[in-house]
Write a protein that holds these residues in place. Structure first.
Motif, PDB file in Angstrom:
ATOM      1  N   GLY A  89       0.785  -1.228   0.000  1.00 20.13           N
ATOM      2  CA  GLY A  89       0.000   0.000   0.000  1.00 20.13           C
ATOM      3  C   GLY A  89       0.815   1.275   0.000  1.00 20.13           C
ATOM      4  O   GLY A  89       0.283   2.349  -0.239  1.00 20.13           O
ATOM      5  N   VAL A  90       2.105   1.193   0.295  1.00 21.28           N
ATOM      6  CA  VAL A  90       2.955   2.375   0.294  1.00 21.28           C
ATOM      7  C   VAL A  90       3.912   2.265  -0.882  1.00 21.28           C
ATOM      8  O   VAL A  90       4.493   1.216  -1.127  1.00 21.28           O
ATOM      9  CB  VAL A  90       3.756   2.508   1.614  1.00 21.28           C
ATOM     10  CG1 VAL A  90       4.661   3.725   1.580  1.00 21.28           C
ATOM     11  CG2 VAL A  90       2.823   2.581   2.791  1.00 21.28           C
ATOM     12  N   GLU A  91       4.066   3.365  -1.588  1.00 21.80           N
ATOM     13  CA  GLU A  91       4.948   3.374  -2.748  1.00 21.80           C
ATOM     14  C   GLU A  91       5.861   4.593  -2.660  1.00 21.80           C
ATOM     15  O   GLU A  91       5.407   5.713  -2.477  1.00 21.80           O
ATOM     16  CB  GLU A  91       4.106   3.431  -4.021  1.00 21.80           C
ATOM     17  CG  GLU A  91       4.870   3.159  -5.269  1.00 21.80           C
ATOM     18  CD  GLU A  91       3.960   3.099  -6.475  1.00 21.80           C
ATOM     19  OE1 GLU A  91       4.386   2.465  -7.450  1.00 21.80           O
ATOM     20  OE2 GLU A  91       2.863   3.669  -6.458  1.00 21.80           O
ATOM     21  N   PHE A  92       7.161   4.347  -2.764  1.00 23.54           N
ATOM     22  CA  PHE A  92       8.165   5.410  -2.783  1.00 23.54           C
ATOM     23  C   PHE A  92       8.974   5.199  -4.054  1.00 23.54           C
ATOM     24  O   PHE A  92       9.746   4.273  -4.161  1.00 23.54           O
ATOM     25  CB  PHE A  92       9.043   5.332  -1.538  1.00 23.54           C
ATOM     26  CG  PHE A  92      10.124   6.377  -1.474  1.00 23.54           C
ATOM     27  CD1 PHE A  92       9.891   7.684  -1.850  1.00 23.54           C
ATOM     28  CD2 PHE A  92      11.384   6.055  -1.016  1.00 23.54           C
ATOM     29  CE1 PHE A  92      10.882   8.645  -1.781  1.00 23.54           C
ATOM     30  CE2 PHE A  92      12.395   7.002  -0.934  1.00 23.54           C
ATOM     31  CZ  PHE A  92      12.137   8.295  -1.323  1.00 23.54           C
ATOM     32  N   VAL A  93       8.758   6.083  -5.025  1.00 21.50           N
ATOM     33  CA  VAL A  93       9.316   5.880  -6.364  1.00 21.50           C
ATOM     34  C   VAL A  93      10.328   6.967  -6.675  1.00 21.50           C
ATOM     35  O   VAL A  93      10.085   8.149  -6.423  1.00 21.50           O
ATOM     36  CB  VAL A  93       8.189   5.885  -7.424  1.00 21.50           C
ATOM     37  CG1 VAL A  93       8.759   5.748  -8.812  1.00 21.50           C
ATOM     38  CG2 VAL A  93       7.193   4.792  -7.134  1.00 21.50           C
TER      39      VAL A  93
END
Length: 124
Positions: A89-93
Motif C-alpha cells: 500500500g505504500v509506494e516510494f518511487v
C-alpha cells in the motif's frame, strides 16, 4: 529522528521524478506513509550506509567527498525499493538514479542537516 527523515523525504518529493503514495489520499494516511518511509530510511542509514561508506572510502577520498552523494542516492534508491516491495500500500518511487536520485539525495542531505541543526538539542 523518524520525523526528521520523513520531513527530508517530503522535501525530496519536490524534485521531479520522486513521489510517495500512501494507503489512500486521506491526509493522515499520507503522513503515515511518509513516517514509514522515514523509518525505513533511518534504518538503512544506520545499518547499511556506514558499511558502504567504509568500503567506498578510497574512492570518496579520490573524488574529494563527491562520491558520498552517490552513496546517499543509492541509500535513497534502496529505501524506495524496500518500501515499494515489502510494505503493501505504500509506494516510494524514484525515476532514475542520475537526476532524480542524486538531486533527491542532495535535497535530503541539506534538509536533514538544517533540521538536525535546529531541532536536535545541543550536546555539551
Amino acid at each position: 529522528m523518524i520525523l526528521l527523515n520523513a520531513l527530508a523525504v517530503w522535501a525530496a518529493t519536490l524534485v521531479p521524478g520522486i513521489w510517495v503514495s500512501g494507503w489512500s489520499q486521506d491526509p493522515l494516511m499520507v503522513v503515515l506513509a511518509y513516517l514509514v518511509v522515514g523509518a525505513v530510511f533511518g534504518v538503512i542509514n544506520a545499518v547499511i550506509k556506514p558499511v558502504l561508506s567504509l568500503l567506498a572510502l578510497p574512492i570518496t577520498c579520490l573524488t574529494l567527498g563527491l562520491f558520498a552523494i552517490v552513496i546517499n542516492a543509492a541509500m535513497l534508491m534502496l529505501t524506495g525499493w524496500l518500501v515499494t516491495e515489502f510494505i503493501p500500500g505504500v509506494e516510494f518511487v524514484i525515476d532514475g538514479f542520475l537526476w532524480a536520485g542524486v538531486l533527491g539525495a542532495i535535497v535530503v542531505a541539506l534538509v536533514s542537516a538544517l533540521l538536525g541543526r535546529f531541532l536536535q538539542p545541543e550536546r555539551a
